[in-house]
Scaffold this motif. Structure first.
Motif, PDB file in Angstrom:
ATOM      1  N   ALA A   1      28.249  94.864  58.559  1.00 48.65           N
ATOM      2  CA  ALA A   1      27.863  94.381  59.890  1.00 48.65           C
ATOM      3  C   ALA A   1      28.861  94.850  60.942  1.00 48.65           C
ATOM      4  N   GLY A   2      28.349  95.368  62.035  1.00 48.91           N
ATOM      5  CA  GLY A   2      29.206  95.782  63.125  1.00 48.91           C
ATOM      6  C   GLY A   2      29.932  97.082  62.892  1.00 48.91           C
ATOM      7  N   TRP A   3      29.545  97.829  61.862  1.00 47.83           N
ATOM      8  CA  TRP A   3      30.194  99.120  61.618  1.00 47.83           C
ATOM      9  C   TRP A   3      30.024 100.002  62.843  1.00 47.83           C
ATOM     10  N   SER A   4      31.113 100.524  63.346  1.00 46.35           N
ATOM     11  CA  SER A   4      31.062 101.265  64.617  1.00 46.35           C
ATOM     12  C   SER A   4      31.534 102.704  64.480  1.00 46.35           C
ATOM     13  N   GLY A   5      31.379 103.264  63.310  1.00 45.70           N
ATOM     14  CA  GLY A   5      31.663 104.680  63.152  1.00 45.70           C
ATOM     15  C   GLY A   5      33.114 104.974  62.852  1.00 45.70           C
TER      16      GLY A   5
ATOM     17  N   ARG B   1      44.607 109.682  59.964  1.00 45.51           N
ATOM     18  CA  ARG B   1      43.586 109.091  59.108  1.00 45.51           C
ATOM     19  C   ARG B   1      42.316 108.779  59.889  1.00 45.51           C
ATOM     20  N   ILE B   2      41.166 109.081  59.299  1.00 46.25           N
ATOM     21  CA  ILE B   2      39.890 108.680  59.882  1.00 46.25           C
ATOM     22  C   ILE B   2      39.595 107.257  59.429  1.00 46.25           C
ATOM     23  N   THR B   3      39.488 106.359  60.379  1.00 48.33           N
ATOM     24  CA  THR B   3      39.300 104.941  60.075  1.00 48.33           C
ATOM     25  C   THR B   3      37.891 104.486  60.464  1.00 48.33           C
ATOM     26  N   GLU B   4      37.506 103.319  59.966  1.00 47.21           N
ATOM     27  CA  GLU B   4      36.203 102.739  60.269  1.00 47.21           C
ATOM     28  C   GLU B   4      36.397 101.303  60.740  1.00 47.21           C
ATOM     29  N   LYS B   5      35.589 100.885  61.705  1.00 44.59           N
ATOM     30  CA  LYS B   5      35.676  99.526  62.240  1.00 44.59           C
ATOM     31  C   LYS B   5      34.444  98.731  61.849  1.00 44.59           C
TER      32      LYS B   5
ATOM     33  N   CYS C   1      31.173  96.649  48.690  1.00 47.76           N
ATOM     34  CA  CYS C   1      32.126  97.445  49.484  1.00 47.76           C
ATOM     35  C   CYS C   1      31.408  98.607  50.163  1.00 47.76           C
ATOM     36  N   ALA C   2      30.426  98.252  51.002  1.00 47.25           N
ATOM     37  CA  ALA C   2      29.721  99.249  51.810  1.00 47.25           C
ATOM     38  C   ALA C   2      30.676  99.826  52.853  1.00 47.25           C
ATOM     39  N   ARG C   3      30.212 100.786  53.618  1.00 42.80           N
ATOM     40  CA  ARG C   3      31.078 101.424  54.607  1.00 42.80           C
ATOM     41  C   ARG C   3      31.648 100.376  55.563  1.00 42.80           C
TER      42      ARG C   3
END
Length: 337
Positions: free
Chosen positions: A90-94, A115-119, A284-286
């Protein structure tokens, strides 16, 4: 649903909550906390091996083992027909650039030594103190919708598989709830139990998601099109995970890391369900913070990952996990084709 008699879950020391209507007001929301394994999994001294240790071959990113290639390809149709539901939290923002490449934790990749991070929003959601419990089976489209919601909300779930012909948990639901209908949710945190996938999803979003005014994604809504697409998405696997295969019962639930949208994870879940093996699903989805948890524990992130506290074994790779489950728990040979 009818009210059911109190019942002891196998080895859990928790009494099965009473059945109440979905419209009833739940108790206090679960407190925010870091993810914990259920005490059921921690009962015995035999545990998963120490940090960095796992059994079998080393995991290979994006590799497709010939032993399960047909299953994975067919399961990929499921992902497409469900428009990737359950792949993101939920709320994954790329993606974005974060700390330096030498920082700890999960990262998708590094660019220019960053590092490429995800929010995601799930770190702000209330977390249940004990895993919610779900009785379901892999070949049920309504169960699939609920599993997608659990993945989206990054919830740890104790699954009791109920394939057709299974001797333990399917009859238990009929005895406790009054009918063998699935999915069937039990929340030991607030003494709540209910049928009906849409009611369950609404409850999870309100209790362990954005809250009372939560907007449920279109792919998880009560639209009849979602039930149709979920059903169609299961056709390529021709009912895999729906019928019981004779198996011995583990003393403790297994621990399974993965997420609903992954075709590699789906084919392992099918076998777990056919063998009626209880398991704690660490979704443990994205965007899931549990990706950091796995990196800290094993030095890498890849799913599926199976941990068996009954034997102390841990395996990556779908083919290896399926082979292990068949050898360790099946009481007859499962066709691997």
């Amino acid at each position: 649903p009818a009210r059911g008699a109190a019942l002891l879950h196998s080895r859990s020391a928790l009494r099965h909550p009473r059945v109440i209507h979905a419209s009833s007001t739940p108790g206090s929301r679960g407190e925010s906390s870091t993810t914990e394994q259920t005490s059921v999994v921690e009962e015995k001294d035999v545990g998963v091996q120490s940090v960095g240790k796992y059994d079998g071959d080393a995991p290979k990113r994006f590799a497709l083992d010939n032993r399960v290639a047909g299953r994975v390809v067919a399961s990929s149709v499921t992902l497409a027909l469900r428009l990737g539901s359950g792949a993101l939290t939920a709320g994954w923002s790329g993606f974005g650039l974060g700390e330096g490449a030498d920082a700890s934790g999960y990262t998708f990749a590094t660019v220019a030594n960053r590092r490429i991070t995800e929010k995601t929003d799930v770190t702000s959601f209330p977390r249940p103190e004990q895993p919610i419990i779900l009785y379901e089976f892999e070949g049920c489209p309504f169960c699939k919708k609920v599993r997608e919601a659990c993945s989206y909300l990054d919830l740890d779930v104790l699954y009791y598989p109920c394939p057709r012909g299974s001797p333990n948990y399917r009859p238990l639901v009929g005895k406790e709830g009054g009918k063998e209908q699935f999915p069937y949710l039990v929340d030991p945190n607030v003494d709540m139990a209910m049928y009906e996938s849409d009611d369950i999803i609404r409850y999870l979003f309100q209790t362990y998601g954005p809250g009372e005014d939560a907007e449920i994604p279109a792919t998880l809504s009560s639209s009849p099109l979602n039930a149709i697409s979920a059903g169609l998405s299961l056709l390529p696997r021709m009912g895999a995970g729906s019928t019981y295969t004779s198996a011995k019962k583990p003393e403790q639930p297994l621990v399974y890391w993965g997420y609903e949208a992954s075709p590699f994870c789906k084919i392992v879940r099918e076998v777990l369900c056919e063998l009626e093996l209880p398991h704690v699903m660490k979704n443990c989805a994205r965007g899931s913070p549990k990706r950091d948890e796995m990196v800290e524990k094993y030095g890498l992130f890849q799913v599926p990952l199976l941990e068996d506290p009954n034997t102390g074994k841990a395996f990556f790779e779908s083919a290896q996990i399926i082979e292990y489950l068949e050898k360790e728990y099946s009481l007859r040979t499962i066709d691997a084709a």
